[in-house]
Scaffold this motif. Structure first.
Motif, PDB file in Angstrom:
ATOM      1  N   GLY A 164       0.845  -1.188   0.000  1.00  0.00           N
ATOM      2  CA  GLY A 164       0.000   0.000   0.000  1.00  0.00           C
ATOM      3  C   GLY A 164       0.874   1.229   0.000  1.00  0.00           C
ATOM      4  N   PHE A 216       7.000   3.648  -5.618  1.00  0.00           N
ATOM      5  CA  PHE A 216       7.878   3.166  -4.573  1.00  0.00           C
ATOM      6  C   PHE A 216       7.862   1.649  -4.551  1.00  0.00           C
ATOM      7  CE2 PHE A 216      10.293   2.906  -0.836  1.00  0.00           C
ATOM      8  CZ  PHE A 216      11.056   4.050  -0.894  1.00  0.00           C
ATOM      9  N   VAL A 224      16.454   4.509  -4.825  1.00  0.00           N
ATOM     10  CA  VAL A 224      15.582   3.727  -3.939  1.00  0.00           C
ATOM     11  C   VAL A 224      15.981   3.924  -2.479  1.00  0.00           C
ATOM     12  CG1 VAL A 224      15.031   1.369  -3.220  1.00  0.00           C
ATOM     13  CG2 VAL A 224      14.904   2.001  -5.619  1.00  0.00           C
ATOM     14  N   LEU A 225      17.283   3.987  -2.223  1.00  0.00           N
ATOM     15  CA  LEU A 225      17.751   4.141  -0.846  1.00  0.00           C
ATOM     16  C   LEU A 225      17.624   5.582  -0.344  1.00  0.00           C
ATOM     17  CD1 LEU A 225      20.953   1.870  -0.790  1.00  0.00           C
ATOM     18  CD2 LEU A 225      18.706   1.362   0.157  1.00  0.00           C
ATOM     19  N   GLY A 226      17.231   6.468  -1.244  1.00  0.00           N
ATOM     20  CA  GLY A 226      17.074   7.853  -0.804  1.00  0.00           C
ATOM     21  C   GLY A 226      18.400   8.535  -0.528  1.00  0.00           C
ATOM     22  N   ARG A 255      21.456  13.027   4.730  1.00  0.00           N
ATOM     23  CA  ARG A 255      20.616  12.953   5.918  1.00  0.00           C
ATOM     24  C   ARG A 255      21.403  13.345   7.162  1.00  0.00           C
ATOM     25  NH1 ARG A 255      15.860  10.768   4.222  1.00  0.00           N
ATOM     26  NH2 ARG A 255      16.141   9.829   2.171  1.00  0.00           N
ATOM     27  N   SER A 312      14.048   7.308  12.595  1.00  0.00           N
ATOM     28  CA  SER A 312      14.863   6.102  12.423  1.00  0.00           C
ATOM     29  C   SER A 312      15.955   6.097  13.485  1.00  0.00           C
ATOM     30  CB  SER A 312      15.526   6.060  11.041  1.00  0.00           C
ATOM     31  OG  SER A 312      14.603   5.739  10.031  1.00  0.00           O
ATOM     32  N   ASP A 372      11.530   3.361  12.666  1.00  0.00           N
ATOM     33  CA  ASP A 372      12.333   2.183  12.331  1.00  0.00           C
ATOM     34  C   ASP A 372      13.546   2.105  13.232  1.00  0.00           C
ATOM     35  OD1 ASP A 372      11.270   0.824   9.769  1.00  0.00           O
ATOM     36  OD2 ASP A 372      11.052   2.974   9.392  1.00  0.00           O
ATOM     37  N   PHE A 429      16.692   4.084   3.495  1.00  0.00           N
ATOM     38  CA  PHE A 429      15.590   3.546   2.686  1.00  0.00           C
ATOM     39  C   PHE A 429      14.255   3.787   3.385  1.00  0.00           C
ATOM     40  CE2 PHE A 429      12.538   0.092   2.162  1.00  0.00           C
ATOM     41  CZ  PHE A 429      12.292   0.138   0.811  1.00  0.00           C
ATOM     42  N   HIS A 430      14.218   3.497   4.679  1.00  0.00           N
ATOM     43  CA  HIS A 430      12.951   3.643   5.403  1.00  0.00           C
ATOM     44  C   HIS A 430      12.550   5.112   5.544  1.00  0.00           C
ATOM     45  CE1 HIS A 430      12.553  -0.597   6.060  1.00  0.00           C
ATOM     46  NE2 HIS A 430      13.791  -0.653   6.502  1.00  0.00           N
ATOM     47  N   GLU A 431      13.557   5.971   5.747  1.00  0.00           N
ATOM     48  CA  GLU A 431      13.263   7.413   5.773  1.00  0.00           C
ATOM     49  C   GLU A 431      12.675   7.871   4.441  1.00  0.00           C
ATOM     50  OE1 GLU A 431      13.519   9.842   8.261  1.00  0.00           O
ATOM     51  OE2 GLU A 431      13.462   7.939   9.320  1.00  0.00           O
ATOM     52  N   HIS A 432      13.307   7.386   3.365  1.00  0.00           N
ATOM     53  CA  HIS A 432      12.869   7.753   2.021  1.00  0.00           C
ATOM     54  C   HIS A 432      11.442   7.258   1.784  1.00  0.00           C
ATOM     55  CE1 HIS A 432      13.116   8.742  -2.146  1.00  0.00           C
ATOM     56  NE2 HIS A 432      13.285   7.516  -2.583  1.00  0.00           N
ATOM     57  N   ARG A 433      11.187   6.001   2.172  1.00  0.00           N
ATOM     58  CA  ARG A 433       9.862   5.422   2.001  1.00  0.00           C
ATOM     59  C   ARG A 433       8.820   6.223   2.794  1.00  0.00           C
ATOM     60  NH1 ARG A 433       7.439   2.309   5.418  1.00  0.00           N
ATOM     61  NH2 ARG A 433       9.365   1.814   6.524  1.00  0.00           N
ATOM     62  N   LYS A 434       9.181   6.545   4.054  1.00  0.00           N
ATOM     63  CA  LYS A 434       8.222   7.265   4.885  1.00  0.00           C
ATOM     64  C   LYS A 434       7.934   8.652   4.322  1.00  0.00           C
ATOM     65  CE  LYS A 434      10.514   6.084   8.604  1.00  0.00           C
ATOM     66  NZ  LYS A 434      10.991   5.719   9.974  1.00  0.00           N
ATOM     67  N   THR A 463       8.056   9.526   1.251  1.00  0.00           N
ATOM     68  CA  THR A 463       7.233   9.364   0.059  1.00  0.00           C
ATOM     69  C   THR A 463       5.779   9.164   0.451  1.00  0.00           C
ATOM     70  OG1 THR A 463       9.097   8.322  -1.050  1.00  0.00           O
ATOM     71  CG2 THR A 463       6.944   7.996  -2.049  1.00  0.00           C
ATOM     72  N   LEU A 464       5.567   8.360   1.495  1.00  0.00           N
ATOM     73  CA  LEU A 464       4.196   8.105   1.941  1.00  0.00           C
ATOM     74  C   LEU A 464       3.564   9.368   2.506  1.00  0.00           C
ATOM     75  CD1 LEU A 464       4.561   4.621   3.693  1.00  0.00           C
ATOM     76  CD2 LEU A 464       3.888   5.147   1.350  1.00  0.00           C
ATOM     77  N   LEU A 508       1.889  11.675   0.215  1.00  0.00           N
ATOM     78  CA  LEU A 508       0.672  11.240  -0.463  1.00  0.00           C
ATOM     79  C   LEU A 508      -0.558  11.663   0.332  1.00  0.00           C
ATOM     80  CD1 LEU A 508       1.769   7.604  -1.315  1.00  0.00           C
ATOM     81  CD2 LEU A 508       1.535   9.518  -2.908  1.00  0.00           C
ATOM     82  N   VAL A 539      -4.766   7.558   0.288  1.00  0.00           N
ATOM     83  CA  VAL A 539      -3.934   6.635  -0.495  1.00  0.00           C
ATOM     84  C   VAL A 539      -3.065   5.789   0.438  1.00  0.00           C
ATOM     85  CG1 VAL A 539      -2.141   6.457  -2.249  1.00  0.00           C
ATOM     86  CG2 VAL A 539      -3.950   8.173  -2.464  1.00  0.00           C
ATOM     87  N   VAL A 540      -2.569   6.444   1.500  1.00  0.00           N
ATOM     88  CA  VAL A 540      -1.745   5.708   2.461  1.00  0.00           C
ATOM     89  C   VAL A 540      -2.570   4.597   3.090  1.00  0.00           C
ATOM     90  CG1 VAL A 540      -0.432   5.855   4.600  1.00  0.00           C
ATOM     91  CG2 VAL A 540      -0.314   7.704   2.914  1.00  0.00           C
TER      92      VAL A 540
END
Lengths: 237, 237
Positions: free
Chosen positions: A14, A19, A93-95, A100, A188, A204, B219-224, B226-227, B230, B234-235
Motif C-alpha cells: 500500500g 515506490f 531507492v535508498l534515498g 541525511r 529512524s 524504524d 531507505f525507510h526514511e525515504h519510504r516514509k 514518500t508516503l 501522499l 492513499v496511504v
C-alpha cells in the motif's frame, strides 16, 4: 550481523506510486551492491555481469538477479548491467540523493569512534549533533564538533532537520534516549546499546550488538570443533 | 517435565551426532533470546511464555517457537519455558560454555572502542591480543594491554589459542590482515572494514558495516517521506 526490525514491516505494501515493494532482506543487500558498483566504476568498468557483481558483493548471482528485478533492473543478455545506471537506481531507492542529518547520543569510547567514522560522510550521512548525559562531557570537541547536553535534543533535532538518531549509550539509558529522540521527531534509530527498544509505529529501529556478532561466530567455532573431533569417515569427504 | 530434548533430529548434514542443524537466521536470533532470558532470570522469573520471551527479544512468537523447536525445546503448555534450562540449552549450542580468545587487529578509533567494549568479556569472549601495522602504535596500552605489531600475529595466535579475529582496519588493509589471521590458524572473522573478504572454505566471516546500517535506515526514511507526501486516503490502512 545481528539486526532486528523493531517496528514497521519495511515493506511498502500500500506504499504508494513509484515506490517499490521490497523485501527487507533485499533492502539490506542493496548497500552491498552499491559499494561493489562504486568500486567497479572507480576501476573503469561500464558494465558488469550478474555473476561478476554477485562475486564482488559476496552473494550468489540468482539472489542478486532477483533483488535487482525488484528495482526493475534486469540487465542486458550477454552484456550485463550498466554500472552507472544501476548505481543511480539503487541510490534513488535508498534515498541517498539527499544528505541525511544524524544525531549521535552517548559519547563514550564507541561514540568517539562513531563520531570519527569516515564512512558515514562519504556515503551521504552528516553527523549534525553529538549528545551526552554527562555534563562534564558537554563542550568537549570530537572531530571538531562540541558535545551538547541531552536536554538540548528537542531543539537541536528541529533546528538541524535530524531524522536519524544513533544510540551509543549504556543499555540502561537507551530507552530514555530513544523516547527523547522520537519525541523530538526522529523517525529512524540505529541502536548500539544491547537492549530492545520500544518505539511507536512508524519509527524504524536497527540494532547492532557487537557481542552478539561474536556469539554467532562462536556457534560456528563450536560446530567446527565438534566436526573436527569426529573420525574422518563419519565427517566424510 | 518442562521441556524435551530432541534426539539430535535434524543433525547438520554430514555433521556430528548431537549437533543441531540450524538455519543461519535462527543462529543469529539465539543470542537475542539468550540476552532476554538472562534479563528474565535476573528479575527472578523461573518460567516464561513464548509470547513473553518473544516480546522481550523483539521477534514474533511463532518465529521464536519455531527457532526453539530446532533445539528440541517446546516448553510446557500453560507454563511456558523453563528459563534456566533454556539458557543452558542455548549456551550449549552456541558453544559459550568455554571462553574464546579473540585477536583484535587495527587499533584506530574503532579498535580502541572495541578493545574497551565491556560487552565482550561479560559474554564469554576474551580479547587476548591487539595488533596494528603502525610501529608507532606498538607498545601503546589500551585497556591495560599492549598493542603488538602485525608481524607477531602467527606466533601470538598460536600461543594464545586464538580462534576468532576482529578486523577494524581500513578497507585496503583488511584482506592482507584476513590472510595473515587465517594463515595463523584463525577460523572465524568479524570484519568491520567496508569490503568483502575472500577466505578459504571452513573460515566463517561476519561483516559489520556501520554506514550500510545507515543506508538501510535511509531507505525507510525515504519510504516514509514518500508516503507522507501522499494524500491520507492513499496511504490507507
Amino acid at each position: 550481523m545481528s539486526q532486528q526490525r523493531a517496528q514497521s514491516s519495511g515493506v511498502a505494501s500500500g506504499g504508494g506510486p513509484g515506490f517499490p515493494d521490497l523485501p527487507e532482506a533485499t533492502v539490506a543487500r542493496l548497500p552491498e551492491y552499491l559499494r561493489a558498483l562504486h568500486n567497479l566504476a572507480d576501476a573503469g568498468h561500464d558494465t558488469v555481469s550478474s555473476e561478476g557483481l554477485a562475486t564482488a558483493a559476496g552473494v550468489n548471482s540468482a539472489k542478486l538477479r532477483k533483488d535487482l528485478s525488484h528495482l526493475g533492473s534486469y540487465g542486458t543478455r550477454g552484456v550485463g548491467y550498466d554500472v552507472t545506471l544501476l548505481i543511480e537506481q539503487i541510490e534513488q531507492v535508498l534515498g541517498l540523493h539527499e544528505t541525511r542529518a544524524v544525531a549521535l547520543v552517548g559519547i563514550g569510547n564507541l561514540g568517539h569512534a562513531l563520531a570519527r567514522y569516515a564512512g558515514f560522510a562519504s556515503r551521504g550521512f552528516h553527523i549534525a549533533a553529538l549528545f551526552d548525559a554527562d555534563r562534564d562531557r558537554v563542550g568537549e570537541l570530537v572531530n571538531g564538533m562540541a558535545v551538547r547536553h541531552m536536554s538540548d535534543i528537542a531543539a537541536v533535532v528541529a533546528d538541524e532537520g535530524i531524522s536519524i538518531g544513533v544510540i551509543a549509550t549504556p543499555a540502561d539509558a537507551a530507552q530514555v534516549v530513544a523516547d527523547d529522540l522520537v519525541a523530538a521527531g526522529v523517525t529512524s534509530i540505529l541502536n548500539f546499546a544491547p537492549c530492545v527498544l520500544a518505539v511507536p509505529d512508524g519509527v524504524d529501529v536497527r540494532k547492532v550488538d557487537l557481542a552478539i556478532e561474536l556469539q554467532i561466530l562462536s556457534f560456528h567455532e563450536h560446530r567446527k570443533s565438534t566436526l573436527t573431533a569426529l573420525p574422518a569417515k563419519v565427517v566424510g569427504q
